[in-house]
Design a protein around this motif. Sequence first.
Motif, PDB file in Angstrom:
ATOM      1  N   LEU A 199      18.577 -14.929  60.561  1.00  0.00           N
ATOM      2  CA  LEU A 199      17.993 -16.255  60.770  1.00  0.00           C
ATOM      3  C   LEU A 199      19.116 -17.253  60.995  1.00  0.00           C
ATOM      4  CD1 LEU A 199      15.472 -18.130  60.753  1.00  0.00           C
ATOM      5  CD2 LEU A 199      15.966 -18.559  58.347  1.00  0.00           C
ATOM      6  N   ASN A 200      19.064 -17.951  62.141  1.00  0.00           N
ATOM      7  CA  ASN A 200      20.044 -18.993  62.433  1.00  0.00           C
ATOM      8  C   ASN A 200      19.523 -20.309  61.876  1.00  0.00           C
ATOM      9  OD1 ASN A 200      21.556 -21.098  63.722  1.00  0.00           O
ATOM     10  ND2 ASN A 200      22.256 -19.607  65.226  1.00  0.00           N
ATOM     11  N   CYS A 201      20.155 -20.818  60.833  1.00  0.00           N
ATOM     12  CA  CYS A 201      19.684 -22.025  60.149  1.00  0.00           C
ATOM     13  C   CYS A 201      19.771 -23.256  61.038  1.00  0.00           C
ATOM     14  CB  CYS A 201      20.481 -22.250  58.863  1.00  0.00           C
ATOM     15  SG  CYS A 201      20.314 -20.912  57.668  1.00  0.00           S
ATOM     16  N   ALA A 202      20.620 -23.220  62.058  1.00  0.00           N
ATOM     17  CA  ALA A 202      20.770 -24.382  62.941  1.00  0.00           C
ATOM     18  C   ALA A 202      19.773 -24.356  64.093  1.00  0.00           C
ATOM     19  CB  ALA A 202      22.191 -24.433  63.499  1.00  0.00           C
ATOM     20  N   ALA A 203      19.139 -23.220  64.327  1.00  0.00           N
ATOM     21  CA  ALA A 203      18.249 -23.083  65.490  1.00  0.00           C
ATOM     22  C   ALA A 203      16.805 -23.436  65.164  1.00  0.00           C
ATOM     23  CB  ALA A 203      18.327 -21.664  66.040  1.00  0.00           C
ATOM     24  N   ILE A 204      16.479 -23.612  63.879  1.00  0.00           N
ATOM     25  CA  ILE A 204      15.111 -23.899  63.449  1.00  0.00           C
ATOM     26  C   ILE A 204      15.007 -25.357  63.031  1.00  0.00           C
ATOM     27  CG2 ILE A 204      13.229 -23.205  61.908  1.00  0.00           C
ATOM     28  CD1 ILE A 204      14.209 -20.950  63.678  1.00  0.00           C
ATOM     29  N   PRO A 205      14.016 -26.102  63.544  1.00  0.00           N
ATOM     30  CA  PRO A 205      13.836 -27.497  63.110  1.00  0.00           C
ATOM     31  C   PRO A 205      13.715 -27.572  61.590  1.00  0.00           C
ATOM     32  CG  PRO A 205      12.410 -27.006  64.979  1.00  0.00           C
ATOM     33  CD  PRO A 205      13.022 -25.701  64.564  1.00  0.00           C
ATOM     34  N   GLU A 206      14.261 -28.641  61.020  1.00  0.00           N
ATOM     35  CA  GLU A 206      14.315 -28.777  59.564  1.00  0.00           C
ATOM     36  C   GLU A 206      12.940 -28.650  58.915  1.00  0.00           C
ATOM     37  OE1 GLU A 206      15.752 -32.141  56.305  1.00  0.00           O
ATOM     38  OE2 GLU A 206      16.744 -32.033  58.262  1.00  0.00           O
ATOM     39  N   ASN A 207      11.898 -29.199  59.557  1.00  0.00           N
ATOM     40  CA  ASN A 207      10.564 -29.170  58.951  1.00  0.00           C
ATOM     41  C   ASN A 207       9.905 -27.794  59.010  1.00  0.00           C
ATOM     42  OD1 ASN A 207      10.329 -29.414  61.763  1.00  0.00           O
ATOM     43  ND2 ASN A 207       8.282 -30.276  61.617  1.00  0.00           N
ATOM     44  N   LEU A 208      10.493 -26.860  59.757  1.00  0.00           N
ATOM     45  CA  LEU A 208       9.943 -25.503  59.861  1.00  0.00           C
ATOM     46  C   LEU A 208      10.797 -24.460  59.152  1.00  0.00           C
ATOM     47  CD1 LEU A 208       8.816 -25.412  63.612  1.00  0.00           C
ATOM     48  CD2 LEU A 208       7.406 -25.874  61.595  1.00  0.00           C
ATOM     49  N   LEU A 209      12.003 -24.846  58.750  1.00  0.00           N
ATOM     50  CA  LEU A 209      12.944 -23.869  58.210  1.00  0.00           C
ATOM     51  C   LEU A 209      12.450 -23.252  56.898  1.00  0.00           C
ATOM     52  CD1 LEU A 209      15.589 -22.419  58.538  1.00  0.00           C
ATOM     53  CD2 LEU A 209      16.769 -24.366  57.488  1.00  0.00           C
ATOM     54  N   GLU A 210      11.832 -24.069  56.034  1.00  0.00           N
ATOM     55  CA  GLU A 210      11.337 -23.527  54.762  1.00  0.00           C
ATOM     56  C   GLU A 210      10.282 -22.457  55.003  1.00  0.00           C
ATOM     57  OE1 GLU A 210       9.405 -24.909  50.469  1.00  0.00           O
ATOM     58  OE2 GLU A 210       9.783 -26.406  52.029  1.00  0.00           O
ATOM     59  N   SER A 211       9.372 -22.708  55.955  1.00  0.00           N
ATOM     60  CA  SER A 211       8.341 -21.722  56.276  1.00  0.00           C
ATOM     61  C   SER A 211       8.953 -20.458  56.866  1.00  0.00           C
ATOM     62  CB  SER A 211       7.325 -22.330  57.258  1.00  0.00           C
ATOM     63  OG  SER A 211       6.411 -21.355  57.696  1.00  0.00           O
ATOM     64  N   GLU A 212       9.994 -20.600  57.689  1.00  0.00           N
ATOM     65  CA  GLU A 212      10.669 -19.442  58.260  1.00  0.00           C
ATOM     66  C   GLU A 212      11.292 -18.579  57.170  1.00  0.00           C
ATOM     67  OE1 GLU A 212      11.243 -18.061  61.385  1.00  0.00           O
ATOM     68  OE2 GLU A 212       9.589 -19.345  62.011  1.00  0.00           O
ATOM     69  N   LEU A 213      11.858 -19.240  56.166  1.00  0.00           N
ATOM     70  CA  LEU A 213      12.523 -18.512  55.092  1.00  0.00           C
ATOM     71  C   LEU A 213      11.540 -17.866  54.130  1.00  0.00           C
ATOM     72  CD1 LEU A 213      15.445 -20.930  54.179  1.00  0.00           C
ATOM     73  CD2 LEU A 213      15.709 -18.580  54.944  1.00  0.00           C
TER      74      LEU A 213
END
Length: 453
Positions: A199-213
Amino acid sequence: MSANILVVEDDAGFSELLATILKDDGHMVTIATDGGEGLRRIRQERFDLVLSDLKMPVKSGLELFRETRQDAAPPLFIFITAFGKVEEAVAAIKEGAFDFLTKPLKDPRSLRDSVKRALESVERERLFISLKDMERSGLPPDELIFSGSAMDAVRKMIYDVAPSTATVLIHGESGTGKELVARMIHLLSKRKGAAFIPLNCAAIPENLLESELFGHEKGAFTGAMQARRGKFELAEGGTIFLDEIGEMPALLQAKLLRVLQERVFERVGGSMQIRTNVRVIAATNRDLNREVAEKRFRDDLFYRLNVFPITVPPLRARLDALAGLARYFCARFAVKTGKKLKGINPEALRLMKAYHWPGNIRELQNVIERGVILAREELTAPELPAMIAGKETEGGPKVGILKDIERNCILEALKNNRGNRRMAAETLGISKRTLQYRLKELGLVAGKTEITP
């Protein structure tokens, strides 16, 4: 293979028998006395497998099974039924249950065999995810990953740390191959049969990153039409690779710290604590010591991540490996484009060795890919970008031609894939992120408006 198993059975004596057999095999076992309690347990904890009676008071096993099918990561079910109710068990299998057993058990071996096959199917799914990721990444051979004397120390550290459970923090400039190092650690570890999830933490918008993780529950936010597993659940038993960890926002830094400390998390919009057995490997091109000193990165998270640091040298420190890497990429892209090339001209190699390579191996890969597109019998100096061939001022027309060819190739790939960037990137043999970058560089994206092919 140890697993977390839920036994749902209203016959106390029979449930204890099942639990004893499973515990003797090294599994963790929880007992629920009916389907209602079983559902509560499933909502509170993550189980790899559920053994459930079909007929129970309050809520039947089949009702329990059906209510879990909409979950993001529903457990496998093995049903237990009396001899006269086999037809119902067969119907449950048609709906997605893994297997059924009849009671009383003729032999504990039948239970053990069914459980073993179910858990092996889970492992096969995780292995499939891992193999597909490797296929997409185009991993070079081991001898190329570690080519160049500057990589000797890195190789030793990888082989030393891989068998352990230690968290690893990989430092290095962009394009040095940090993800390849992470994949090697995973493949050399005891977790190699499970998934490697990047997972590239810089490639995911901040508001979606928690859901991705961590995933989300149905209705957690607008557009969350169903529950979804996050990267930590997909990586269960394996490795999660968090690239560009220095870009992670402060709120998520705190939540990641909790996962590292307590090995639990909740999905967005959920309250169930999910236990995780995942190895974390992180990477950054930033100076995290400076980020900590300037209060942009949590010091406690940094210390948790920095258990075993590895620094990957830049390509300019590995010039003794450049020729081998360039030839590997040339052969790879020649196969993809259907070209038969002799290889790379010595003058072209000399010019490449004289270049600084600010983009490192990723830049080398892109340069070779473009060169293969232009080459006829072999990749020669004229096929190299002007900045490498030393013609920034006198080679203007050549640069323009190269950009036109690249632009046309990208437009054609987008057209053939109906504008789907991920599929276009796969067609071109590059990452989606590289394609995004080239779209911007070539002026094919203007703000939010795309220039369609």
